[in-house]
Design a protein around this motif. Structure first.
Motif: not given
Ligand code: BGC
Length: 340
Positions: A64-67, A100-105, A55-57, A119-129
């Protein structure tokens, strides 16, 4: 939520995708005897993708990579006069949206037919800055001409930055024990973006001409990769660079091509993005135990990540990654397989 694996299939391709990270776990292409051969690295089971030791490395196998794919200098950027701080997970920089990017969700997934996965997801305002609630939809679809198309769409409710990509690791031989140093690469790019010793783009756009960065004609990846007298190969530990595509957003022109002389297999990449990160698997170091118990050796796969240039939010002259409310972010990457 439960981990699930989805299978997309047509006459030529079979692709296994996980709802975790939208990870492309397998890409089976057919060889001349119609046997299926898997041409990407990864793990055998979904559980391995969430095992604490990886998980760490985790090297982002197929995810998928984001944001924001690639790096942002010190994880900081200014948008409309306001400064934002993102996670600093790589040499002080933000890499691939942070740990904690999109690759972990876990993504919501629907499969409208045998060749398509949405595939869809909603990333909340302020997530990961990152500012703004970001609604993202990624569609994987297979076409009859032996291609996997990845479509990315996103919308925001506040001005933000977006740069989405996929991190598939290709080894066209289908054998993760071997390196890709004999694979021949063509990159349709006259320029690339040099990096410093922390892999951060310097802001320069440099010509490939006369350097070991030049892949305008098909060249074995291993032919010059260890030429560390050339500072860029030293800084990247080999090839780990964004190329400025000559295609300039024209998806009908080929952006990159890989040819494996042993199997005859080919991969072509098409995109509407202005850049592509060519990463030669320089951080695979024989410690990650992948499919069939293989410890993936150095440079046993390559990534071709379609994208905007790294650290664009801090480089005023480069194509913009800003998305505002009412606008639609849209990016496409096509991986087309073949044989010669
Ligand atoms: C980056 C590499 C990084 C790798 C992580 C690539 O996109 O360019 O520097 O090590 O991702 O697997």
């Amino acid at each position: 939520m439960e981990l699930k694996e989805y299978i997309l299939k047509n006459e030529c391709l079979e692709i296994h995708v996980c709802n975790l990270g939208g990870i492309i776990k397998n890409i089976f292409v057919r060889d001349c005897r119609w046997k299926l051969v898997d041409v990407v690295l990864g793990f055998d089971t979904l559980e391995q993708y969430i095992a604490p030791e990886y998980r760490k490395n985790y090297p982002y196998f197929g995810a998928l990579i984001g944001r924001y794919g690639n790096r942002i200098n010190q994880g900081r950027f200014i948008l409309d006069g306001q400064e934002y701080q993102l996670p600093q997970n790589n040499y002080g920089h933000c890499l691939h949206g942070g740990d904690t990017g999109f690759h972990h969700r876990i993504w919501d997934a629907t499969q409208p037919n045998a060749q398509t996965l949405v595939l869809s997801c909603v990333s909340p305002d302020g997530e990961a800055g990152f500012p703004g609630t970001l609604k993202t939809t990624v569609t994987y679809s297979l076409s009859d001409d032996n291609a996997l198309q990845i479509n990315y769409e996103a919308e925001t409710d506040k001005p933000t930055i977006v740069n989405l990509t996929n991190h598939a690791y290709f080894n066209l031989s289908g054998d993760g024990k071997t390196t890709i140093l004999d694979h021949q690469l063509t990159l349709n790019a006259d320029y690339y973006t040099p990096v410093d010793s922390t892999f951060m783009t310097t802001g320069e756009i440099a010509p490939v001409e006369g350097t070991p960065m030049d892949f305008r004609t098909a060249t074995a990846i291993g032919a010059r990769i260890d030429n560390y007298d050339f500072e860029q190969l030293k800084n990247g530990h080999g090839y780990d660079h964004n190329y400025v595509l000559n295609t300039q957003g024209d998806i009908s022109q080929v952006a990159a091509k890989v040819y494996d002389p042993k199997s005859g297999r080919t991969l072509e990449v098409y995109t509407n993005e202005p850049g592509i990160q060519f990463y030669a698997g320089n951080f695979l170091d024989g410690t990650v135990k992948g499919k069939h118990g293989i410890y993936y050796p150095l440079r046993s796969a390559l990534c071709l990540e379609t994208q905007h240039y790294p650290d664009s939010p801090n480089k005023a002259d480069w194509p913009s990654v800003v998305v505002r409310p009412g606008e639609k972010y849209h990016s496409t990457c096509i991986y087309k397989f073949g044989a010669e």
